[in-house]
Scaffold this active site. Sequence first.
Site, PDB file in Angstrom:
ATOM      1  N   GLU A 133       1.004  -1.256   0.098  1.00  0.00           N
ATOM      2  CA  GLU A 133      -0.110   0.005  -0.128  1.00  0.00           C
ATOM      3  C   GLU A 133       0.971   1.197  -0.141  1.00  0.00           C
ATOM      4  OE1 GLU A 133      -3.205  -0.039   2.851  1.00  0.00           O
ATOM      5  OE2 GLU A 133      -3.391   2.124   2.996  1.00  0.00           O
ATOM      6  N   LYS A 190      -7.035  -1.188  11.743  1.00  0.00           N
ATOM      7  CA  LYS A 190      -6.476  -1.557  10.575  1.00  0.00           C
ATOM      8  C   LYS A 190      -5.183  -0.645  10.172  1.00  0.00           C
ATOM      9  CE  LYS A 190      -6.023  -1.785   6.071  1.00  0.00           C
ATOM     10  NZ  LYS A 190      -5.348  -0.925   4.802  1.00  0.00           N
ATOM     11  N   ASP A 246       4.925 -14.368  11.693  1.00  0.00           N
ATOM     12  CA  ASP A 246       3.545 -14.872  11.400  1.00  0.00           C
ATOM     13  C   ASP A 246       2.717 -13.652  11.440  1.00  0.00           C
ATOM     14  OD1 ASP A 246       1.224 -15.935  11.168  1.00  0.00           O
ATOM     15  OD2 ASP A 246       1.690 -17.849  12.342  1.00  0.00           O
ATOM     16  N   HIS A 259      -2.330  10.177  -0.358  1.00  0.00           N
ATOM     17  CA  HIS A 259      -2.562   8.967  -1.276  1.00  0.00           C
ATOM     18  C   HIS A 259      -2.282   9.518  -2.973  1.00  0.00           C
ATOM     19  CE1 HIS A 259      -3.512   5.614   0.815  1.00  0.00           C
ATOM     20  NE2 HIS A 259      -4.151   6.153   1.674  1.00  0.00           N
TER      21      HIS A 259
HETATM   22  C1  MEV Z   1      -5.717   3.043   5.238  1.00  0.00           C
HETATM   23  O1  MEV Z   1      -5.103   1.816   4.932  1.00  0.00           O
HETATM   24  C2  MEV Z   1      -5.945   2.901   6.629  1.00  0.00           C
HETATM   25  C3  MEV Z   1      -6.796   4.316   7.480  1.00  0.00           C
HETATM   26  O2  MEV Z   1      -8.091   4.017   6.871  1.00  0.00           O
HETATM   27  C4  MEV Z   1      -6.647   4.171   8.771  1.00  0.00           C
HETATM   28  C5  MEV Z   1      -7.592   4.989   9.500  1.00  0.00           C
HETATM   29  O3  MEV Z   1      -8.644   5.411   9.130  1.00  0.00           O
HETATM   30  O4  MEV Z   1      -7.368   5.157  10.508  1.00  0.00           O
HETATM   31  C6  MEV Z   1      -6.256   5.392   6.539  1.00  0.00           C
END
Ligand code: MEV
Length: 424
Positions: free
Chosen positions: A83, A261, A277, A375
């Site tokens: 990413e 995430k 892992d 991004h």
């Molecule tokens: C994208 O990979 C991760 C985010 O969505 C994390 C977040 O929203 O805190 C930018």
Amino acid sequence: MEKTSRIEGFYKLPMAERLKIVKTFADLTDEEAMALAGLGGADPSISDKMVENAVGSFHMPLGIAVNFRINDKDYLIPMAIEEPSVIAAASNSAKMARVKGGFWTSSTPPIMIGQVQLTGIKDPSRAKHVILERKHEILELANKQDPMLITLGGGAKDLEVRIIDTQKGPNVVVHLLVDVKDAMGANAVNTMAEAVAPLVEEIAGGRVYLRILSNLATHRLARARAVWEKEALGGEDVVDGVVEAYLFAEADPYRCATHNKGIMNGIDAVIIATGNDWRAIEAGAHSYAARSGSYKPLTIFEKTPDGDLAGTIELPMAVGLIGGATKVHPTARASIKLLGVKGAQELGEVAAAVGLAQNLAALRALATVGIQKGHMSLHAKNIVNSVGCPPELVDEVVRIIVAEKKVRMDRAKEVIEELKRKKT
Ligand code: MEV
């Protein structure tokens, strides 16, 4: 002279230059540097040694997060991730944290849990007690399975017995607590759990079914903290924005999943680069986040009395430095050397610090300009390169199409032609 990970303009250098810096930083051999570059590490026979039915290997980008200072030591952090923006965000977050000294970490000893599930027990409380009475016998049997681990000071150290309710009545669940030292520990723990199961069955009655480690490694935690000065972040409003973002995740599982995430973007990338892992780390992280019965953020953000931002993280961290891919895979080996960690606990703490940094970067962007801006530049760079832009024009074309908010192939082509005309 002390090594510094604070490398101005690292991202602007050609890949070969970056690799040179990394090689010097960690005193890597030519082979190790080549392994980081993905050259020489691509021996197909490695895959054949690691998995069944191998036909080849799958390559992922490996980048280096700069600027990390953790417990007064500088680190260059290898991150394997597909990413865009993640490595830049971590580096930027670490740069801002340096103002207040960087990250501080701690961890618990590497104790893993091996579960033995006993079913069909009519008198679970009695069963629990008789198992605990013969704890030493059970631990002794467990420890016979791994003399090497015992020599290193590890091994089964204690036992817990839990009674849980299932749809078919109570289960008595034995937890073997095993100090796995610098291993991830799955093999040692599973072997021990399998070995003690017949004895546990003999002691308590009932029938044993599962004998396997738990990825909810609550006895093997890594922690990190940092303070970001408000000026470094862009003002007190940004501090308030990050706290609001954290509180949103704290209150709402839908937001919290994305919040966590983002943390795992950083942690997984380090875990993968070091051949660990990452599914185990993911399972541990999310189940730990839900341990109270509701799903919560792995980080906490607070405003300090000075108006700065304090961030903390705590999560299970079952990582190893010996065994599995960490030893077999040349890129993983070189990544571990680059990190210069002395043990698995230190690796876990570094990964936790990266997770915290990653989260701060995401929340700061989300609470201010939004995530798309960052991004967009990389996306634009991909677009510009994909239409065959001469290398000397790439940066300018990217700047123009991002500023115009027209990150499209057709516009990139037009701008290239315009610039070429101007220059002739
Ligand atoms: C994208 O990979 C991760 C985010 O969505 C994390 C977040 O929203 O805190 C930018």
